[in-house]
Design an enzyme around this catalytic site. Structure first.
Site, short mmCIF file in Angstrom:
data_model
loop_
_atom_site.label_atom_id
_atom_site.label_comp_id
_atom_site.label_asym_id
_atom_site.label_seq_id
_atom_site.Cartn_x
_atom_site.Cartn_y
_atom_site.Cartn_z
N HIS A 18 0.84 -1.20 0.00
CA HIS A 18 0.00 0.00 0.00
C HIS A 18 0.87 1.25 0.00
O HIS A 18 0.63 2.19 -0.77
CB HIS A 18 -0.88 0.06 1.26
N LYS A 42 -17.30 -6.86 5.72
CA LYS A 42 -16.09 -7.31 6.41
C LYS A 42 -16.06 -6.79 7.84
O LYS A 42 -16.57 -5.72 8.13
CB LYS A 42 -14.83 -6.80 5.69
N ARG A 91 -1.70 -6.24 -8.25
CA ARG A 91 -0.66 -7.21 -7.94
C ARG A 91 -0.57 -8.28 -9.03
O ARG A 91 0.51 -8.75 -9.33
CB ARG A 91 -0.97 -7.90 -6.61
N SER A 129 -3.24 -7.28 2.92
CA SER A 129 -3.56 -7.20 4.34
C SER A 129 -3.96 -8.57 4.88
O SER A 129 -3.62 -8.93 6.00
CB SER A 129 -4.69 -6.18 4.59
#
Length: 168
Positions: A18, A42, A91, A129
């Site tokens: 990040h 979440k 990514r 994360s």
């Protein structure tokens, strides 16, 4: 005219991946708003306020970066702050498919902002994360994945969730 970009994410917790995207975006835009998005689906490990404080700590040397919290539509926020871009890190190819769909939806909701994709550096391709939380949960070393300034805070919280007090 100032070029404002919004860099949204959950940042639960903020990782070196990040931080890399935030730093690179800060070189491309006059102002970067790191936007902590609330995801009702979440249960975060860190409160929005804690995430703001962690990001402030690791971006304190970036004069053009500010942090905010969003509990609503990204497109509305981008329009309200006058941003010209949404910055997203990628990514892998699997990230692109989802992010491309989101970019098209955001463009439909607010045509005034483009989505800009920054590819991650090779050393952060696997980093998320969720990976950090999983490693920490099982007592692994996360020092290579998160900024050192907030390492202790992250370890303490994630070990606390498991019911273990971290010793330094």
């Amino acid at each position: 005219m100032r070029r404002i970009a919004v860099c949204p994410g959950s940042f639960d917790p903020v990782t070196l991946g990040h931080l890399d995207i935030i730093q690179r975006a800060s070189k491309l835009f006059d102002k970067v708003i790191v936007l902590i998005s609330v995801n009702a689906a979440k249960t975060p490990s860190f409160s929005s306020t804690e995430r703001v404080m962690m990001i402030q700590e690791v971006t304190k040397d970036l004069d053009n970066v500010v942090i905010d919290i969003l509990d609503g539509l990204l497109a509305d926020y981008v329009r309200d702050v006058g941003a010209i871009a949404i910055v997203k890190g990628l990514r892998a190819v699997s990230d692109f498919e989802y992010e491309f769909q989101m970019a098209l939806a955001n463009k439909k909701l607010y045509a005034g902002a483009e989505t800009v994709f920054l590819t991650t550096t090779a050393e952060n391709m696997y980093l998320s994360s969720s990976v950090v939380k999983q490693i920490a949960y099982f007592g692994g070393d996360i020092s290579h994945f998160v900024p050192m300034e907030i390492l202790g805070d992250i370890q303490d919280r994630l070990m606390q969730e498991k019911g273990v007090k971290h010793e330094y």
